[in-house]
Design a protein around this motif. Structure first.
Motif, mmCIF file in Angstrom:
data_model
loop_
_atom_site.group_PDB
_atom_site.id
_atom_site.type_symbol
_atom_site.label_atom_id
_atom_site.label_comp_id
_atom_site.label_asym_id
_atom_site.label_seq_id
_atom_site.Cartn_x
_atom_site.Cartn_y
_atom_site.Cartn_z
ATOM 1 N N PHE A 74 51.996 57.817 92.736
ATOM 2 C CA PHE A 74 51.184 56.784 92.596
ATOM 3 C C PHE A 74 50.538 56.246 94.154
ATOM 4 O O PHE A 74 50.618 55.489 94.378
ATOM 5 C CB PHE A 74 52.491 55.852 91.146
ATOM 6 C CG PHE A 74 52.260 56.178 90.420
ATOM 7 C CD1 PHE A 74 51.374 56.243 89.467
ATOM 8 C CD2 PHE A 74 53.521 56.934 90.306
ATOM 9 C CE1 PHE A 74 51.431 56.747 88.163
ATOM 10 C CE2 PHE A 74 53.890 56.923 88.708
ATOM 11 C CZ PHE A 74 53.382 56.750 87.805
ATOM 12 N N ASN A 75 50.260 57.361 94.616
ATOM 13 C CA ASN A 75 49.905 57.656 96.076
ATOM 14 C C ASN A 75 48.383 57.156 95.338
ATOM 15 O O ASN A 75 47.944 57.934 95.400
ATOM 16 C CB ASN A 75 50.386 57.811 97.514
ATOM 17 C CG ASN A 75 51.518 58.185 97.577
ATOM 18 O OD1 ASN A 75 52.589 56.938 97.270
ATOM 19 N ND2 ASN A 75 51.601 59.408 97.721
ATOM 20 N N PRO A 76 47.703 55.449 96.438
ATOM 21 C CA PRO A 76 45.899 55.797 95.905
ATOM 22 C C PRO A 76 45.272 56.507 96.670
ATOM 23 O O PRO A 76 45.573 56.021 98.386
ATOM 24 C CB PRO A 76 45.809 53.723 95.809
ATOM 25 C CG PRO A 76 47.627 53.690 96.783
ATOM 26 C CD PRO A 76 48.696 54.888 96.747
ATOM 27 N N LYS A 77 44.028 57.016 96.537
ATOM 28 C CA LYS A 77 43.098 57.696 97.193
ATOM 29 C C LYS A 77 42.257 57.141 96.939
ATOM 30 O O LYS A 77 41.747 57.235 96.198
ATOM 31 C CB LYS A 77 43.246 58.856 97.092
ATOM 32 C CG LYS A 77 44.356 60.330 97.189
ATOM 33 C CD LYS A 77 44.878 60.126 98.223
ATOM 34 C CE LYS A 77 46.503 61.253 99.035
ATOM 35 N NZ LYS A 77 47.729 59.929 99.372
ATOM 36 N N ILE A 78 41.217 56.797 97.886
ATOM 37 C CA ILE A 78 39.727 56.598 97.655
ATOM 38 C C ILE A 78 39.032 57.390 97.608
ATOM 39 O O ILE A 78 39.030 58.628 98.068
ATOM 40 C CB ILE A 78 39.747 55.468 98.445
ATOM 41 C CG1 ILE A 78 40.321 53.976 99.070
ATOM 42 C CG2 ILE A 78 37.798 54.381 98.532
ATOM 43 C CD1 ILE A 78 39.631 53.578 99.619
ATOM 44 N N ALA A 79 38.166 57.649 96.687
ATOM 45 C CA ALA A 79 37.024 58.760 96.301
ATOM 46 C C ALA A 79 35.856 58.005 95.696
ATOM 47 O O ALA A 79 35.044 57.125 95.887
ATOM 48 C CB ALA A 79 37.794 58.743 94.689
ATOM 49 N N ASP A 80 34.829 59.065 95.160
ATOM 50 C CA ASP A 80 33.314 59.207 95.061
ATOM 51 C C ASP A 80 32.539 58.641 96.200
ATOM 52 O O ASP A 80 32.605 57.094 95.702
ATOM 53 C CB ASP A 80 33.300 58.296 93.460
ATOM 54 C CG ASP A 80 31.756 58.392 93.077
ATOM 55 O OD1 ASP A 80 31.437 58.722 93.514
ATOM 56 O OD2 ASP A 80 31.600 57.826 91.859
ATOM 57 N N PHE A 81 32.188 59.045 97.193
ATOM 58 C CA PHE A 81 31.348 58.430 98.902
ATOM 59 C C PHE A 81 30.330 59.061 98.260
ATOM 60 O O PHE A 81 30.051 58.386 99.147
ATOM 61 C CB PHE A 81 32.035 59.247 99.347
ATOM 62 C CG PHE A 81 33.608 58.370 99.872
ATOM 63 C CD1 PHE A 81 33.938 57.510 101.065
ATOM 64 C CD2 PHE A 81 34.675 59.366 99.379
ATOM 65 C CE1 PHE A 81 35.065 57.224 101.545
ATOM 66 C CE2 PHE A 81 35.775 58.506 99.891
ATOM 67 C CZ PHE A 81 35.831 57.798 100.852
ATOM 68 N N GLY A 82 29.596 59.125 96.959
ATOM 69 C CA GLY A 82 28.349 58.608 96.664
ATOM 70 C C GLY A 82 27.565 57.517 97.418
ATOM 71 O O GLY A 82 26.434 58.154 97.606
ATOM 72 N N LEU A 83 27.790 56.354 97.188
ATOM 73 C CA LEU A 83 26.693 55.897 97.921
ATOM 74 C C LEU A 83 27.314 55.008 99.377
ATOM 75 O O LEU A 83 26.310 54.670 100.108
ATOM 76 C CB LEU A 83 27.681 54.350 96.751
ATOM 77 C CG LEU A 83 26.968 54.710 95.411
ATOM 78 C CD1 LEU A 83 27.200 53.899 94.766
ATOM 79 C CD2 LEU A 83 25.272 54.890 95.179
ATOM 80 N N ALA A 84 28.199 55.641 99.521
ATOM 81 C CA ALA A 84 28.860 54.909 101.038
ATOM 82 C C ALA A 84 27.849 55.295 101.871
ATOM 83 O O ALA A 84 26.997 55.890 102.207
ATOM 84 C CB ALA A 84 29.553 56.757 101.640
ATOM 85 N N LYS A 85 28.607 54.613 103.027
ATOM 86 C CA LYS A 85 27.146 54.508 104.619
ATOM 87 C C LYS A 85 27.917 54.890 105.613
ATOM 88 O O LYS A 85 28.775 53.908 105.976
ATOM 89 C CB LYS A 85 25.821 53.265 103.952
ATOM 90 C CG LYS A 85 24.937 53.070 104.975
ATOM 91 C CD LYS A 85 24.348 52.367 104.451
ATOM 92 C CE LYS A 85 23.157 52.352 105.773
ATOM 93 N NZ LYS A 85 21.528 52.764 105.731
ATOM 94 N N LEU A 86 27.133 55.516 106.424
ATOM 95 C CA LEU A 86 27.772 55.855 107.310
ATOM 96 C C LEU A 86 26.988 55.173 108.774
ATOM 97 O O LEU A 86 25.992 54.361 108.658
ATOM 98 C CB LEU A 86 27.798 56.913 108.318
ATOM 99 C CG LEU A 86 28.309 58.286 107.308
ATOM 100 C CD1 LEU A 86 28.115 59.666 107.910
ATOM 101 C CD2 LEU A 86 29.615 58.325 106.885
#
Length: 191
Positions: A74-86
């Motif tokens: 149950f350790n969370p991981k942030i996923a789906d960086f399709g909309l991310a901005k650098l």
């Protein structure tokens, strides 16, 4: 009640998204409030890493339960960086042409610049909405509602929070009320 095979799958699958747990029929029985709180803290640490610890700052723009994966512990991981901005770490404001994100989780400034500038705070807003969903165990946007006031989920959860016995509507007992209150207050601060 959930089918036992579904619960077994969810607990043994290498990664399952958070929404599978919090929108289930009895989410707090499956995860427990302490684990839910630990997941919320883990997500906050992940956002802090993306916003302040990476060489290049990353703004995700789509923080929601479906994009949080939980491993077998149950350790969370942030996923789906399709909309991310650098963006450069020195910059605090982002320039964007169009809105990004999922309805119910999009910060107002992402949708309309009259509310302010787009920054890492947009992810903080999404995180706050997600926290409120974790406590409430329901989606913040309903596709069909009888009253327009039912659409804005924070109003619903705040009304329950403000009442003396209101947290019981979110399946909160006296023993774990402090955890739920912390999550609600932080969620409301974020939005």
């Amino acid at each position: 009640m959930r089918d036992q095979s579904e619960l077994l799958y969810m607990s043994t699958c290498p990664t399952v998204s958070l929404d599978k747990y919090i929108y289930s029929e009895h989410p707090k029985e499956i995860l427990g409030w302490e684990r839910l709180y630990a997941i919320a803290i883990g997500i906050a640490r992940g956002l802090e890493y993306l916003h302040h610890s990476c060489n290049t700052r990353i703004v995700h723009f789509d923080i929601k339960p479906q994009n949080i994966l939980l491993d077998k512990d149950f350790n969370p991981k942030i996923a789906d960086f399709g909309l991310a901005k650098l963006c450069h770490t020195k910059k605090s404001k982002l320039s964007m042409i169009g809105a990004r994100g999922t309805i119910g989780f999009i910060a107002r400034e992402v949708h309309s610049r009259t509310f302010g500038v787009v920054s890492t705070k947009s992810d903080v807003y999404s995180y706050g909405m997600m926290l409120l969903e974790m406590v409430g165990g329901r989606r913040n946007v309903k596709s069909i509602v009888a009253k327009s006031s039912e659409k804005y989920f924070p109003d619903w959860i705040y009304d329950h929070f403000a009442q003396d016995e209101g947290l019981q509507a979110c399946d909160v007992t006296r023993e774990i009320e402090e955890i739920a209150r912390k999550m609600i207050i932080i969620g409301l601060w974020c939005i």
